[in-house]
Write an enzyme that holds these catalytic residues in place. Structure first.
Site, PDB file in Angstrom:
ATOM      1  N   CYS A 100      24.559 -37.232  13.237  1.00 46.08           N
ATOM      2  CA  CYS A 100      25.888 -37.355  12.659  1.00 46.08           C
ATOM      3  C   CYS A 100      26.817 -38.097  13.618  1.00 46.08           C
ATOM      4  CB  CYS A 100      26.422 -35.979  12.252  1.00 46.08           C
ATOM      5  SG  CYS A 100      27.779 -36.076  11.057  1.00 46.08           S
ATOM      6  N   HIS A 153      21.900 -33.300   9.134  1.00 48.95           N
ATOM      7  CA  HIS A 153      21.856 -32.318  10.223  1.00 48.95           C
ATOM      8  C   HIS A 153      20.592 -31.461  10.188  1.00 48.95           C
ATOM      9  CE1 HIS A 153      26.020 -32.653  11.737  1.00 48.95           C
ATOM     10  NE2 HIS A 153      26.317 -32.989  10.508  1.00 48.95           N
ATOM     11  N   GLU A 166      19.451 -29.714  12.527  1.00 43.68           N
ATOM     12  CA  GLU A 166      19.699 -28.475  13.278  1.00 43.68           C
ATOM     13  C   GLU A 166      20.358 -27.403  12.419  1.00 43.68           C
ATOM     14  OE1 GLU A 166      21.684 -30.965  13.233  1.00 43.68           O
ATOM     15  OE2 GLU A 166      23.755 -30.365  13.663  1.00 43.68           O
TER      16      GLU A 166
END
Lengths: 79, 222
Positions: free
Chosen positions: B86, B194, B196
């Site tokens: 990002c 994302h 994560e």
């Protein structure tokens, strides 16, 4: 000495924000706006007094930080 | 394997990224943007999402000039791994470690939802645990994810199999539906979604785990 840097998207790069402004102007009744491009103006106060040196320095600043030359062009004016 | 996660003023996914690395078995150290060097023996640097320096000037532009960014560049030049997610992807393009730029979303709105990605190549140490063409569900949350590159650059990315992920349904106008790209040596990955945030089923998806598992396995073999 002051320098004014104008950063604009290069021609050919689609400017979605400019397009949104154009649409908004149209809906406000401002007819005949065929294109809008949005950019930014950055004003610098410089200690340098020599115009040629100042311009060289500001151009280096544009290349390093102020503009992303992949998509943006810049113009330097000493004022 | 050692991972370092960078924090800039305005980073907000740094802790999530550290947790995801740790869950995959990495020993994680956090580094601050003013640090001049990475910890000794770091294998991979994570550049997290967020709004570094308030997105002033251009997203990632100021962070790209931070002291730690010079250390990240040296690490990449030595063949080290770098993962930018990002805002981290925006930082890596501003640093010139990855080609292209991330412009304002074509729809002008901030897009925050879980999207379907296609794994465009499994030939990288970031994607080897996936199959080419596999569809995974990963969240996006960005205002400037509209990946833009000149025609020559795009042809090169395609020719060199450097597009890591594409969107099944393009949320931001990015060229070629590109969601993530690899560097020439395939050791730097930048992506807008994302992974994560997709490492626990309780959070909606665990599809992001494959990326961290790929890295762990790839580095063990390297």
């Amino acid at each position: 000495m002051k320098a004014r840097v104008t950063v604009m998207l290069k021609s050919g790069v689609l400017d979605p924000q400019g397009e949104a402004i154009r649409h908004a102007l149209g809906s406000l009744g401002f007819a005949g706006v065929t294109g809008v491009r949005q950019g930014k103006v950055i004003e610098l106060d410089l200690a340098e007094t020599d115009p040629a040196q100042a311009e060289t320095a500001v151009r280096a600043m544009c290349e390093r930080l102020l503009a992303n030359t992949v998509i943006e062009s810049y113009r330097v004016e000493l004022v | 394997m050692k991972a370092a996660v960078v924090t800039f003023p305005g980073s907000n996914c740094d802790r999530d990224l550290a947790v995801a690395f740790a869950a995959a078995g990495f020993e994680v150290q956090r580094v601050w943007h003013k640090d001049n060097a990475l910890p000794d023996g770091v294998d991979v640097v994570g550049v997290p999402g967020g709004f570094s320096f308030g997105d002033y000037l251009r997203c990632g532009a100021i962070a790209a000039q931070s002291p730690i960014s010079a250390a990240i560049r040296s690490h990449a030049d030595r063949g080290g791994y770098v993962l930018g997610i990002c805002n981290g992807f925006q930082v890596l393009t501003e640093m010139g470690l990855l080609p292209g730029v991330l412009m304002r979303n074509a729809g002008l709105r901030f897009v925050c939802r879980t999207v379907t990605l296609r794994v465009a190549t499994a030939q990288s140490d970031f994607t080897s645990a996936y199959a080419r063409g596999q569809e995974i569900r990963i969240p996006v949350a960005h205002h400037d994810g509209n990946y833009t590159i000149d025609a020559e650059g795009l042809a090169r990315l395609r020719g060199e199999d450097r597009i890591a992920f594409t969107y099944a349904e393009n949320p931001n106008g990015s060229m070629g539906d590109i969601a993530g790209v690899l560097s020439e040596n395939r050791r730097v990955l930048g992506m807008m979604p994302h992974p994560e945030r997709a490492t626990e089923p309780a959070l909606g998806s665990a599809d992001g785990r494959g990326l961290f598992a790929s890295l762990m396995r790839g580095m063990a073999l390297a």
